[in-house]
Design a protein around this motif. Structure first.
Motif, PDB file in Angstrom:
ATOM      1  N   THR A  33      40.002   5.791  -0.674  1.00 31.52           N
ATOM      2  CA  THR A  33      40.285   4.497  -0.055  1.00 31.52           C
ATOM      3  C   THR A  33      40.603   3.421  -1.090  1.00 31.52           C
ATOM      4  O   THR A  33      40.958   2.302  -0.722  1.00 31.52           O
ATOM      5  CB  THR A  33      39.094   4.051   0.813  1.00 31.52           C
ATOM      6  N   ASP A  34      40.486   3.766  -2.379  1.00 34.28           N
ATOM      7  CA  ASP A  34      40.775   2.808  -3.448  1.00 34.28           C
ATOM      8  C   ASP A  34      42.107   3.109  -4.134  1.00 34.28           C
ATOM      9  O   ASP A  34      42.355   2.680  -5.252  1.00 34.28           O
ATOM     10  CB  ASP A  34      39.655   2.832  -4.490  1.00 34.28           C
ATOM     11  N   ALA A  57      33.997  10.815   6.126  1.00 38.47           N
ATOM     12  CA  ALA A  57      33.939  10.279   4.769  1.00 38.47           C
ATOM     13  C   ALA A  57      34.130  11.360   3.711  1.00 38.47           C
ATOM     14  O   ALA A  57      34.315  11.018   2.532  1.00 38.47           O
ATOM     15  CB  ALA A  57      32.606   9.555   4.544  1.00 38.47           C
ATOM     16  N   TRP A  95      31.849   8.878   8.956  1.00 43.90           N
ATOM     17  CA  TRP A  95      32.663   7.794   8.424  1.00 43.90           C
ATOM     18  C   TRP A  95      31.857   6.505   8.338  1.00 43.90           C
ATOM     19  O   TRP A  95      31.072   6.184   9.226  1.00 43.90           O
ATOM     20  CB  TRP A  95      33.901   7.563   9.302  1.00 43.90           C
ATOM     21  N   ARG A  96      32.051   5.769   7.235  1.00 40.78           N
ATOM     22  CA  ARG A  96      31.489   4.428   7.057  1.00 40.78           C
ATOM     23  C   ARG A  96      32.612   3.536   6.555  1.00 40.78           C
ATOM     24  O   ARG A  96      33.482   3.976   5.801  1.00 40.78           O
ATOM     25  CB  ARG A  96      30.370   4.425   6.001  1.00 40.78           C
ATOM     26  N   ASP A  97      32.569   2.281   6.912  1.00 43.19           N
ATOM     27  CA  ASP A  97      33.624   1.358   6.491  1.00 43.19           C
ATOM     28  C   ASP A  97      33.661   1.170   4.975  1.00 43.19           C
ATOM     29  O   ASP A  97      34.700   0.793   4.431  1.00 43.19           O
ATOM     30  CB  ASP A  97      33.457   0.001   7.176  1.00 43.19           C
ATOM     31  N   ASP A  98      32.542   1.446   4.289  1.00 46.33           N
ATOM     32  CA  ASP A  98      32.529   1.289   2.831  1.00 46.33           C
ATOM     33  C   ASP A  98      32.709   2.621   2.104  1.00 46.33           C
ATOM     34  O   ASP A  98      32.520   2.705   0.899  1.00 46.33           O
ATOM     35  CB  ASP A  98      31.228   0.623   2.373  1.00 46.33           C
ATOM     36  N   ALA A  99      33.112   3.662   2.816  1.00 45.91           N
ATOM     37  CA  ALA A  99      33.305   4.979   2.189  1.00 45.91           C
ATOM     38  C   ALA A  99      34.449   4.911   1.191  1.00 45.91           C
ATOM     39  O   ALA A  99      35.439   4.209   1.401  1.00 45.91           O
ATOM     40  CB  ALA A  99      33.581   6.031   3.249  1.00 45.91           C
ATOM     41  N   ASP A 100      34.320   5.662   0.089  1.00 44.91           N
ATOM     42  CA  ASP A 100      35.377   5.648  -0.924  1.00 44.91           C
ATOM     43  C   ASP A 100      36.407   6.757  -0.714  1.00 44.91           C
ATOM     44  O   ASP A 100      37.333   6.905  -1.512  1.00 44.91           O
ATOM     45  CB  ASP A 100      34.786   5.732  -2.334  1.00 44.91           C
TER      46      ASP A 100
END
Length: 200
Positions: A153-154, A178, A185-190
């Protein structure tokens, strides 16, 4: 190829061979390199026809072939395709740009039951071709075919853009995780693993 991929423009000339050597070393050390293949194997019937889009050195496609599937792997980098052919001779490996994918022209006209884009493929295609890539992959699927896509996600490709591109390519989002081993899944997952489907 009309547009050079970010794999070609954003890495040095020795990067492809380094990548080949890295995964050969990991395999020799007994690393688990089959997570993506295990997930895809659960999404399709036995003896499915699978497109490994952005196949790299062929590790995912080779594992799927070992599980009894018919695999065609595609990558724009001939160095990686040469390594896939040398290390995993069972599947068919083809040099092609995913944004211009036309496997019928290469003698692979039968539609696929599923496709997998692992290893940050979507972050390495040519900038601005993401929707086109997803559309070309979708065009090679049978109706109700499934696509599994994973990337960090980065990596400069926001999930909101990816989701819009998937819809624009005619695909429907079914699940998001994730990790390839289905961590929630989490909104802050990388990392994001997204399961898409071409509507029947």
């Amino acid at each position: 190829m009309t547009n050079r991929t970010r794999w070609a423009t954003d890495t040095g000339p020795e990067h492809s061979q380094w990548y080949v050597n890295r995964f050969r070393q990991l395999a020799a050390e007994g690393a688990d390199l089959a997570g993506e293949a295990r997930l895809l194997d659960t999404l399709v019937p036995p003896a499915s026809r699978i497109l490994d889009a952005g196949c790299g050195t062929g590790r995912v496609g080779a594992e799927l072939a070992a599980r009894g599937h018919t695999v065609v792997g595609v990558d724009a980098d001939p160095v990686l395709i040469d390594a896939a052919r040398a290390d995993h001779p069972a599947p068919r490996w083809i040099v092609a740009d995913l944004a211009e994918l036309d496997l019928a022209a290469a003698g692979e006209g039968e539609p696929f039951d599923a496709a997998v884009l692992a290893g940050n493929v979507m972050a390495f295609v040519a900038a601005g071709t993401e929707r086109q890539v997803l559309g070309r992959v979708a065009a090679h699927l049978r109706p109700d075919g499934v696509v599994a896509v994973g990337f960090g996600t980065d990596r400069g490709y926001p999930l909101t853009d990816f989701d819009a591109d998937a819809v624009g390519a005619g695909l429907r989002l079914e699940h998001r995780f994730a990790t390839w081993d289905l961590r929630p899944w989490r909104d802050d997952a990388d990392f994001a693993v997204t399961i898409l489907r071409r509507p029947a």
